[in-house]
Design a protein around this motif. Structure first.
Motif, PDB file in Angstrom:
ATOM      1  N   VAL A  27       8.765  -8.990  -1.512  1.00 47.31           N
ATOM      2  CA  VAL A  27       7.836  -8.077  -2.165  1.00 47.31           C
ATOM      3  C   VAL A  27       6.881  -8.884  -3.027  1.00 47.31           C
ATOM      4  O   VAL A  27       7.288  -9.812  -3.728  1.00 47.31           O
ATOM      5  CB  VAL A  27       8.602  -7.059  -3.047  1.00 47.31           C
ATOM      6  CG1 VAL A  27       7.651  -6.143  -3.773  1.00 47.31           C
ATOM      7  CG2 VAL A  27       9.583  -6.257  -2.206  1.00 47.31           C
ATOM      8  N   VAL A  28       5.599  -8.518  -2.974  1.00 47.36           N
ATOM      9  CA  VAL A  28       4.576  -9.145  -3.802  1.00 47.36           C
ATOM     10  C   VAL A  28       3.907  -8.054  -4.629  1.00 47.36           C
ATOM     11  O   VAL A  28       3.708  -6.937  -4.148  1.00 47.36           O
ATOM     12  CB  VAL A  28       3.530  -9.918  -2.946  1.00 47.36           C
ATOM     13  CG1 VAL A  28       2.816  -9.010  -1.974  1.00 47.36           C
ATOM     14  CG2 VAL A  28       2.546 -10.675  -3.826  1.00 47.36           C
ATOM     15  N   GLY A  29       3.588  -8.381  -5.863  1.00 47.49           N
ATOM     16  CA  GLY A  29       2.915  -7.430  -6.738  1.00 47.49           C
ATOM     17  C   GLY A  29       2.386  -8.145  -7.967  1.00 47.49           C
ATOM     18  O   GLY A  29       2.831  -9.250  -8.296  1.00 47.49           O
ATOM     19  N   TYR A  30       1.433  -7.529  -8.624  1.00 49.58           N
ATOM     20  CA  TYR A  30       0.834  -8.089  -9.827  1.00 49.58           C
ATOM     21  C   TYR A  30      -0.075  -6.997 -10.391  1.00 49.58           C
ATOM     22  O   TYR A  30      -0.530  -6.129  -9.632  1.00 49.58           O
ATOM     23  CB  TYR A  30       0.024  -9.357  -9.476  1.00 49.58           C
ATOM     24  CG  TYR A  30      -0.108 -10.338 -10.601  1.00 49.58           C
ATOM     25  CD1 TYR A  30       1.002 -10.956 -11.151  1.00 49.58           C
ATOM     26  CD2 TYR A  30      -1.361 -10.653 -11.126  1.00 49.58           C
ATOM     27  CE1 TYR A  30       0.882 -11.875 -12.178  1.00 49.58           C
ATOM     28  CE2 TYR A  30      -1.489 -11.571 -12.154  1.00 49.58           C
ATOM     29  CZ  TYR A  30      -0.360 -12.174 -12.677  1.00 49.58           C
ATOM     30  OH  TYR A  30      -0.478 -13.078 -13.701  1.00 49.58           O
ATOM     31  N   ALA A 128      -0.756 -20.895 -14.442  1.00 49.40           N
ATOM     32  CA  ALA A 128       0.606 -21.415 -14.494  1.00 49.40           C
ATOM     33  C   ALA A 128       1.532 -20.557 -13.646  1.00 49.40           C
ATOM     34  O   ALA A 128       1.218 -19.405 -13.326  1.00 49.40           O
ATOM     35  CB  ALA A 128       1.111 -21.427 -15.932  1.00 49.40           C
ATOM     36  N   ALA A 129       2.692 -21.142 -13.323  1.00 47.26           N
ATOM     37  CA  ALA A 129       3.697 -20.398 -12.570  1.00 47.26           C
ATOM     38  C   ALA A 129       5.068 -21.024 -12.768  1.00 47.26           C
ATOM     39  O   ALA A 129       5.179 -22.187 -13.186  1.00 47.26           O
ATOM     40  CB  ALA A 129       3.351 -20.373 -11.083  1.00 47.26           C
ATOM     41  N   THR A 130       6.084 -20.238 -12.476  1.00 51.59           N
ATOM     42  CA  THR A 130       7.453 -20.731 -12.381  1.00 51.59           C
ATOM     43  C   THR A 130       7.992 -20.278 -11.038  1.00 51.59           C
ATOM     44  O   THR A 130       7.571 -19.249 -10.489  1.00 51.59           O
ATOM     45  CB  THR A 130       8.361 -20.187 -13.505  1.00 51.59           C
ATOM     46  OG1 THR A 130       8.445 -18.768 -13.395  1.00 51.59           O
ATOM     47  CG2 THR A 130       7.839 -20.575 -14.878  1.00 51.59           C
ATOM     48  N   ARG A 131       8.902 -21.060 -10.502  1.00 47.57           N
ATOM     49  CA  ARG A 131       9.577 -20.691  -9.261  1.00 47.57           C
ATOM     50  C   ARG A 131      11.051 -21.040  -9.391  1.00 47.57           C
ATOM     51  O   ARG A 131      11.402 -22.017 -10.051  1.00 47.57           O
ATOM     52  CB  ARG A 131       9.003 -21.447  -8.053  1.00 47.57           C
ATOM     53  CG  ARG A 131       7.590 -21.056  -7.695  1.00 47.57           C
ATOM     54  CD  ARG A 131       7.157 -21.745  -6.411  1.00 47.57           C
ATOM     55  NE  ARG A 131       5.783 -21.425  -6.086  1.00 47.57           N
ATOM     56  CZ  ARG A 131       5.295 -21.384  -4.853  1.00 47.57           C
ATOM     57  NH1 ARG A 131       6.080 -21.652  -3.820  1.00 47.57           N
ATOM     58  NH2 ARG A 131       4.034 -21.089  -4.631  1.00 47.57           N
ATOM     59  N   GLY A 150      -6.403 -13.533 -16.117  1.00 48.64           N
ATOM     60  CA  GLY A 150      -6.314 -12.903 -17.432  1.00 48.64           C
ATOM     61  C   GLY A 150      -4.960 -12.312 -17.783  1.00 48.64           C
ATOM     62  O   GLY A 150      -4.805 -11.704 -18.836  1.00 48.64           O
ATOM     63  N   GLN A 151      -3.966 -12.484 -16.930  1.00 50.21           N
ATOM     64  CA  GLN A 151      -2.633 -11.921 -17.156  1.00 50.21           C
ATOM     65  C   GLN A 151      -1.675 -12.989 -17.675  1.00 50.21           C
ATOM     66  O   GLN A 151      -1.786 -14.162 -17.333  1.00 50.21           O
ATOM     67  CB  GLN A 151      -2.086 -11.339 -15.850  1.00 50.21           C
ATOM     68  CG  GLN A 151      -2.939 -10.267 -15.227  1.00 50.21           C
ATOM     69  CD  GLN A 151      -2.986  -9.008 -16.068  1.00 50.21           C
ATOM     70  OE1 GLN A 151      -1.976  -8.515 -16.543  1.00 50.21           O
ATOM     71  NE2 GLN A 151      -4.191  -8.486 -16.265  1.00 50.21           N
ATOM     72  N   GLU A 152      -0.717 -12.561 -18.493  1.00 51.46           N
ATOM     73  CA  GLU A 152       0.350 -13.444 -18.978  1.00 51.46           C
ATOM     74  C   GLU A 152       1.313 -13.763 -17.827  1.00 51.46           C
ATOM     75  O   GLU A 152       1.340 -13.055 -16.817  1.00 51.46           O
ATOM     76  CB  GLU A 152       1.130 -12.743 -20.088  1.00 51.46           C
ATOM     77  CG  GLU A 152       0.288 -12.311 -21.278  1.00 51.46           C
ATOM     78  CD  GLU A 152       0.272 -13.348 -22.376  1.00 51.46           C
ATOM     79  OE1 GLU A 152       1.266 -14.076 -22.519  1.00 51.46           O
ATOM     80  OE2 GLU A 152      -0.742 -13.416 -23.074  1.00 51.46           O
TER      81      GLU A 152
END
Length: 165
Positions: A27-30, A128-131, A150-152
């Motif tokens: 699932v993908v979402g944002y 940035a990202a975490t995996r 613009g999102q945290e």
């Protein structure tokens, strides 16, 4: 059943469980996109040198019947094991984004965060990202949180894949 390739270099052995071809869905979402189901194929290989090659492609699935609707993310890169249980993941995306992840390996679990992100002038804002990747009951499970447009930093994608080769 997973069999360790006896020719794999010693530094790659903590990552050996990733080697193979994987297929599955997630699932993908944002906040800036509509949530959707997606299919994914990942192929992880090695050629005897001290890194793993990573190829991933995904496509959006029809929520009614699971049919492929359109291509989604594509990424290519390399896993590079370091000393003391640390690892790097370098990824390139056709959307003009390059990522360098850095993190820790444990048996059948990897936690990463971006150490650097490069964007081409026309690429979307991505900061940035975490995996996290894990082998759970012989399945590759992974999740990604992302800070972009613009999102945290927050949940973006998750998937479960089965080894097919």
């Amino acid at each position: 059943m997973f069999n360790l390739d006896q020719d794999i270099p010693e530094p790659l052995r903590p990552l050996a469980w990733l080697i193979g071809r994987w297929e599955g869905a997630g699932v993908v979402g944002y906040p800036t996109i509509e949530s959707a189901h997606f299919g994914q194929e990942i192929e992880v290989t090695h050629d005897g040198r001290g890194f793993l090659k990573w190829e991933s492609r995904a496509w959006i699935l029809d929520s009614e019947n699971g049919a492929k609707v359109r291509p989604a993310a594509v990424e290519s890169g390399f896993w590079r094991p370091l000393e003391n249980g640390e690892v790097e993941l370098l990824l390139a995306h056709p959307t003009g984004i390059l990522e360098l992840y850095y993190g820790a390996m444990e048996p059948a679990k990897i936690q990463l965060k971006t150490d650097g992100v490069l964007r081409a002038p026309g690429a979307k804002e991505y900061n940035a990202a975490t995996r996290m990747y894990g082998l759970v009951e012989s399945q590759l499970m992974w999740v990604m949180d992302m800070a972009a447009v613009g999102q945290e930093l927050q949940s973006h994608v998750s998937a479960t894949l089965k080894r097919v080769e």
